[in-house]
Design a protein around this motif. Structure first.
Motif, PDB file in Angstrom:
ATOM      1  N   UNK A 144      89.333  18.480   1.076  1.00 41.82           N
ATOM      2  CA  UNK A 144      89.430  17.165   0.425  1.00 41.82           C
ATOM      3  C   UNK A 144      89.206  17.352  -1.079  1.00 41.82           C
ATOM      4  N   UNK A 145      89.471  16.287  -1.847  1.00 41.82           N
ATOM      5  CA  UNK A 145      89.338  16.383  -3.297  1.00 41.82           C
ATOM      6  C   UNK A 145      88.007  15.866  -3.812  1.00 41.82           C
ATOM      7  N   UNK A 146      87.784  16.017  -5.110  1.00 40.46           N
ATOM      8  CA  UNK A 146      86.535  15.537  -5.717  1.00 40.46           C
ATOM      9  C   UNK A 146      86.443  14.017  -5.630  1.00 40.46           C
ATOM     10  N   UNK A 147      87.596  13.334  -5.730  1.00 40.01           N
ATOM     11  CA  UNK A 147      87.584  11.872  -5.607  1.00 40.01           C
ATOM     12  C   UNK A 147      87.080  11.431  -4.237  1.00 40.01           C
ATOM     13  N   UNK A 148      87.449  12.185  -3.205  1.00 38.92           N
ATOM     14  CA  UNK A 148      87.056  11.840  -1.833  1.00 38.92           C
ATOM     15  C   UNK A 148      85.546  11.946  -1.631  1.00 38.92           C
ATOM     16  N   UNK A 149      84.880  12.719  -2.485  1.00 41.86           N
ATOM     17  CA  UNK A 149      83.432  12.910  -2.333  1.00 41.86           C
ATOM     18  C   UNK A 149      82.654  11.640  -2.682  1.00 41.86           C
ATOM     19  N   UNK A 150      83.338  10.620  -3.195  1.00 44.32           N
ATOM     20  CA  UNK A 150      82.659   9.356  -3.494  1.00 44.32           C
ATOM     21  C   UNK A 150      82.959   8.262  -2.470  1.00 44.32           C
ATOM     22  N   UNK A 151      83.627   8.646  -1.401  1.00 42.84           N
ATOM     23  CA  UNK A 151      83.919   7.691  -0.321  1.00 42.84           C
ATOM     24  C   UNK A 151      82.737   7.689   0.650  1.00 42.84           C
ATOM     25  N   UNK A 152      82.416   6.540   1.195  1.00 45.54           N
ATOM     26  CA  UNK A 152      81.276   6.448   2.114  1.00 45.54           C
ATOM     27  C   UNK A 152      81.339   7.447   3.256  1.00 45.54           C
ATOM     28  N   UNK A 153      82.545   7.638   3.769  1.00 47.76           N
ATOM     29  CA  UNK A 153      82.715   8.550   4.910  1.00 47.76           C
ATOM     30  C   UNK A 153      82.242   9.967   4.615  1.00 47.76           C
ATOM     31  N   UNK A 154      82.323  10.380   3.356  1.00 46.86           N
ATOM     32  CA  UNK A 154      81.845  11.717   2.959  1.00 46.86           C
ATOM     33  C   UNK A 154      80.356  11.828   3.299  1.00 46.86           C
ATOM     34  N   UNK A 155      79.587  10.852   2.859  1.00 45.37           N
ATOM     35  CA  UNK A 155      78.132  10.906   3.026  1.00 45.37           C
ATOM     36  C   UNK A 155      77.734  10.787   4.502  1.00 45.37           C
ATOM     37  N   UNK A 156      78.402   9.906   5.208  1.00 49.21           N
ATOM     38  CA  UNK A 156      78.111   9.759   6.643  1.00 49.21           C
ATOM     39  C   UNK A 156      78.409  11.059   7.380  1.00 49.21           C
ATOM     40  N   UNK A 157      79.557  11.658   7.031  1.00 53.91           N
ATOM     41  CA  UNK A 157      79.961  12.888   7.729  1.00 53.91           C
ATOM     42  C   UNK A 157      79.010  14.036   7.413  1.00 53.91           C
ATOM     43  N   UNK A 158      78.585  14.150   6.141  1.00 55.36           N
ATOM     44  CA  UNK A 158      77.668  15.231   5.759  1.00 55.36           C
ATOM     45  C   UNK A 158      76.348  15.114   6.523  1.00 55.36           C
ATOM     46  N   UNK A 159      75.849  13.888   6.592  1.00 54.05           N
ATOM     47  CA  UNK A 159      74.574  13.674   7.284  1.00 54.05           C
ATOM     48  C   UNK A 159      74.673  14.032   8.759  1.00 54.05           C
TER      49      UNK A 159
END
Ligand SMILES: Cc1ncc(C[n+]2csc(CCOP(=O)(O)OP(=O)(O)O)c2C)c(N)n1
Length: 322
Positions: A144-159
């Motif tokens: 994914x791109x750097x822009x995608x790292x600011x989407x909520x799903x990024x944080x939920x998925x990482x956790x």
């Protein structure tokens, strides 16, 4: 300097040039008016995709984005099927119903290509959780791109990935722009990888134009995931050399950024590494010529292939159960 053996270097070089020549061919067809489809150029990001795919096994899973040509071709989708799908033909990976932004080829491990920014991360968790439950030994890599790292799903998925120690690799291809917005205008953290600490996960930022950095970083993450030690966030710094999509201009990029990106072009750098490892100019050129011949044959095949029948639209939509 890392120690990548000659066979692996050759593998990475071949995959990199496959990605690059496919990108060149696509732009040639678009500019010549031979095809008229959406295409997100990967020029400048070839090495990141190729090295990442070279760190995976054949059966491993990949989730990618609309800018996924690199992962798709470097992982090994047969060229005729890949071009068939891009040109909307019945011979394509999805029988011409997906197109460039929705390429799926489970036989190659390319499980999902999505145009919904950031949506690939939770999907990758699902695939990784299935592997964990089945004990099939696969790992899943999501790009994914750097822009995608600011989407909520990024944080939920990482956790969630860290909580369940899922065998997943989060590969952020930080090309310094989200669409036409520069990194500093959409993100205030110095890098994306440092966010991993917030989830208790290892995170690393590497130069995606340097094979000695990108390959070992992804390989270590893959090995970790396969050992059952959980996910890693790998941030590969790179440049998107042809704009956001085919046809977009560079007017939003400052001249010094353009100069910097040209100086950091991964292809001459990789070629230099190959020559340092005693590969000859002739050997390297022959690999590219062979790739070009394969691509040209695949494109001819796809151009001549039939469009899908109209009743195809009703097929592969629902799974029929007894
Ligand atoms: C959920 C969602 N929001 C917005 C968009 C519109 N959009 C398409 S690409 C893009 C930029 C994404 O940038 P990045 O994740 O850095 O990836 P890159 O294109 O640079 O590879 C945006 C905002 C979208 N497709 N999906």
């Amino acid at each position: 300097m890392s120690q990548i053996d000659r066979d692996k270097l050759l593998d990475i070089y071949t995959r990199t040039m496959k990605v690059n020549r496919t990108d060149e061919k696509f732009r040639e067809l678009l500019m010549g008016g031979k095809v008229a489809v959406m295409y997100y150029c990967v020029r400048g990001q070839e090495l990141v995709s190729a090295a990442a795919m070279a760190a995976l096994e054949k059966d491993d899973y990949v989730v990618c984005t609309y800018r996924g040509q690199g992962e798709q071709t470097a992982k090994g989708i047969p060229m005729e099927k890949w071009w068939g799908e891009c040109l909307g033909k019945a011979t394509g990976t999805c029988k011409g119903k997906g197109g460039t932004m929705h390429i799926t080829d489970p036989e190659t491990g390319i499980m999902v290509t999505t145009g919904v920014v950031g949506s690939g991360l939770p999907i990758a968790n699902g695939l990784a959780m299935a592997s964990q439950n089945n004990g099939d030994g696969r790992v899943t890599l999501v790009s994914f791109g750097d822009g995608a790292a600011n989407i909520g799903g990024f944080h939920e998925a990482m956790n969630m990935a860290q909580l369940y120690k899922l065998p997943v690799i989060f590969l952020c291809q930080n090309n310094r722009y989200g669409e036409h917005t520069a990194y500093a205008d959409h993100t205030d953290s110095p890098n994306i990888a440092s966010r991993a600490a917030g989830y208790g996960m290892p995170g690393v930022t590497v130069d995606g134009n340097d094979v000695h950095q990108i390959y070992p970083a992804v390989k270590e993450a893959v090995d970790r995931a396969r050992r059952g030690e959980g996910p890693t966030l790998v941030e590969a710094m790179c440049y998107r050399m042809m704009g956001h999509f085919f046809g977009s201009d560079f007017s939003y990029m400052p001249p010094e950024h353009i100069a910097e990106m040209k100086a950091e072009d991964p292809l001459p750098k990789l070629r230099k590494v190959m020559l340092e490892h005693q590969f000859t100019e002739e050997e390297l050129d022959a690999i590219v010529a062979d790739i070009d011949a394969q691509i040209n044959a695949a494109v001819e095949h796809a151009l001549a292939a039939p469009l899908p029948d109209t009743d195809e639209i009703y097929k592969d939509v629902l799974e029929e159960t007894a």
